[in-house]
Design an enzyme around this catalytic site. Structure first.
Site, short mmCIF file in Angstrom:
data_model
loop_
_atom_site.label_atom_id
_atom_site.label_comp_id
_atom_site.label_asym_id
_atom_site.label_seq_id
_atom_site.Cartn_x
_atom_site.Cartn_y
_atom_site.Cartn_z
N CYS A 1 0.82 -1.23 0.00
CA CYS A 1 0.00 0.00 0.00
C CYS A 1 0.84 1.26 0.00
O CYS A 1 0.31 2.36 -0.16
CB CYS A 1 -0.94 -0.01 1.20
N HIS B 1 -3.30 6.86 1.99
CA HIS B 1 -3.75 5.54 1.52
C HIS B 1 -5.15 5.28 2.08
O HIS B 1 -5.40 5.48 3.27
CB HIS B 1 -2.76 4.48 1.98
N ASN C 1 -10.42 -0.69 -0.22
CA ASN C 1 -8.98 -0.53 -0.06
C ASN C 1 -8.28 -1.20 -1.24
O ASN C 1 -8.27 -2.43 -1.34
CB ASN C 1 -8.57 -1.16 1.28
#
Ligand code: UT7
Length: 338
Positions: free
Chosen positions: A122, A263, A294
């Site tokens: 990420c 993020h 996500n």
């Protein structure tokens, strides 16, 4: 002793354009709750997610990357042939070799560009941004295409209540080029391998493909396993310090910041970081996770694209980006909105 000649680099670099690709299929919380013991209310209040996108068969890592890259190139006003470096950040390109970046470069028409993949989960988009900035300032590259792309649904156990509702698919790209004034601030980055077990592939491919390793004698496709709560705490508190360091390094005070695009891991992590950073209430905050889930390396460029397209943010504004995830790895910097 001989001396070597160095190539002069640009004084600074900047993001010139961003683009994204969102898979067609919308997966609602109701659909997720058919697969796991959960509720729409739990998912919304614990993660901020109302729906996410899962890629269909034709929406491959390559296809999504190319779509996102074409948009980024168009918005940057850069021809594919001008791109001399392609960096793809992904943990879900399921071929060990070759890197997907070489094919993407060729298919786009960035013929002969240096091209490679990075695995920084990420934090991948922020790692790639830092690398592109350094390559341009050192003279190694002039125009760099970076792509964050994931098909996390390929590696998510749809019956695992700790991951099934959170992970999603998509691609985001940015074109980074030379600039007289800094459009990308210093990166603050690092890792903590002692916590690598918190988010990991359940078993390596060789073990996964050998049925002798499982009680049922069958091969088992590896999945992503996450201990969500420790990651949540690490992200909410430790990452706020990293974000503050990135702002300090760029000489940007909280009152100078226009946009916060972390993020998109969990809306509560975004809110916790916002509070810890003591950001003014008029800072625009990326909340793309609500509709997108996500998407790991894709989440920051997708969030940036959404903010730009909605008109909430404008070219030249200061924006704090920070990525964090499996590794554990992290990276953050202040950028200027293209
Ligand atoms: O992107 C890379 C990095 N990843 C992240 O940053 C993700 C970080 N972690 C998170 O976002 C959160 O930890 C989650 C959203 C994954 C989970 O939220 P949480 O507040 O940490 O929940 P928890 O795991 O501490 O579980 C709390 C409760 C438990 O029940 P009890 O023991 O309090 O009765 C769980 O059994 O929620 C229960 N629970 C669920 N309930 C409904 C756990 N998963 C679910 C679920 N639906 N899917």
């Amino acid at each position: 002793m001989s001396t070597l000649t160095l190539r002069p680099g640009a004084p600074a670099s900047a993001i010139l354009g961003v683009g994204g690709y969102r898979p067609r299929r919308v997966v609602t919380n109701a659909e997720i709750c058919e697969l796991i013991d959960s509720s729409d209310e739990w998912i919304r209040t614990r993660s901020g997610i109302t729906e996410r996108r899962w890629a269909s068969e034709d929406e491959t890592v390559k296809m999504m990357s190319i779509e996102a890259a074409r948009k980024a190139l168009g918005r940057a006003g850069i021809e594919p042939g001008q791109i001399d470096t392609v960096i793809v950040a992904t943990v879900t390109h399921l071929h060990q070799t070759p890197a997907i970046a070489t094919t993407i470069a060729s298919e786009l028409g960035a013929t002969g560009a240096a091209a490679f993949d990075i695995s920084a989960a990420c934090a991948g988009f922020c790692y790639a941004t830092a690398m592109a900035d350094s390559f341009i300032r050192s003279g190694s590259s002039t125009y760099v295409l970076i792509v964050g792309v994931e098909r996390l649904s390929d590696m998510t156990d749809k019956t695992d209540r700790s991951t099934a509702f959170i992970f999603a698919d998509g691609a985001g790209a940015a074109v980074i080029g030379p600039s007289d004034t800094p459009g990308i601030g210093p990166v603050v980055w690092g890792s903590d391998g002692d916590q690598s077990h918190l988010i990991e592939q359940t078993q390596p491919w060789d073990k996964a493909m050998d049925g002798d390793n499982f009680p049922d004698g069958e091969p088992h496709w590896p999945m992503l396993r996450m201990e969500g709560n420790p990651v949540f705490k690490w992200a909410s508190y430790t990452m706020a310090k990293t974000a503050a360091e990135a702002m300090d390094a760029a000489g940007v005070r909280p009152e100078d910041l226009d946009v916060f695009a972390p993020h998109q891991a969990n809306m509560r992590i975004t809110d916790a970081m916002f509070r810890a950073l003591k950001l003014p209430s008029d800072v625009v905050v990326a909340r793309d996770i609500a509709r997108q889930g996500n998407t790991s390396a894709a989440s920051i460029p997708l969030a940036l694209e959404a903010l730009i397209e909605s008109g909430e943010v404008h070219s030249g504004q200061t924006c704090l980006i920070i990525g964090f995830g499996a590794g554990l790895v992290f990276a953050g910097q202040v950028i200027l909105i293209p």
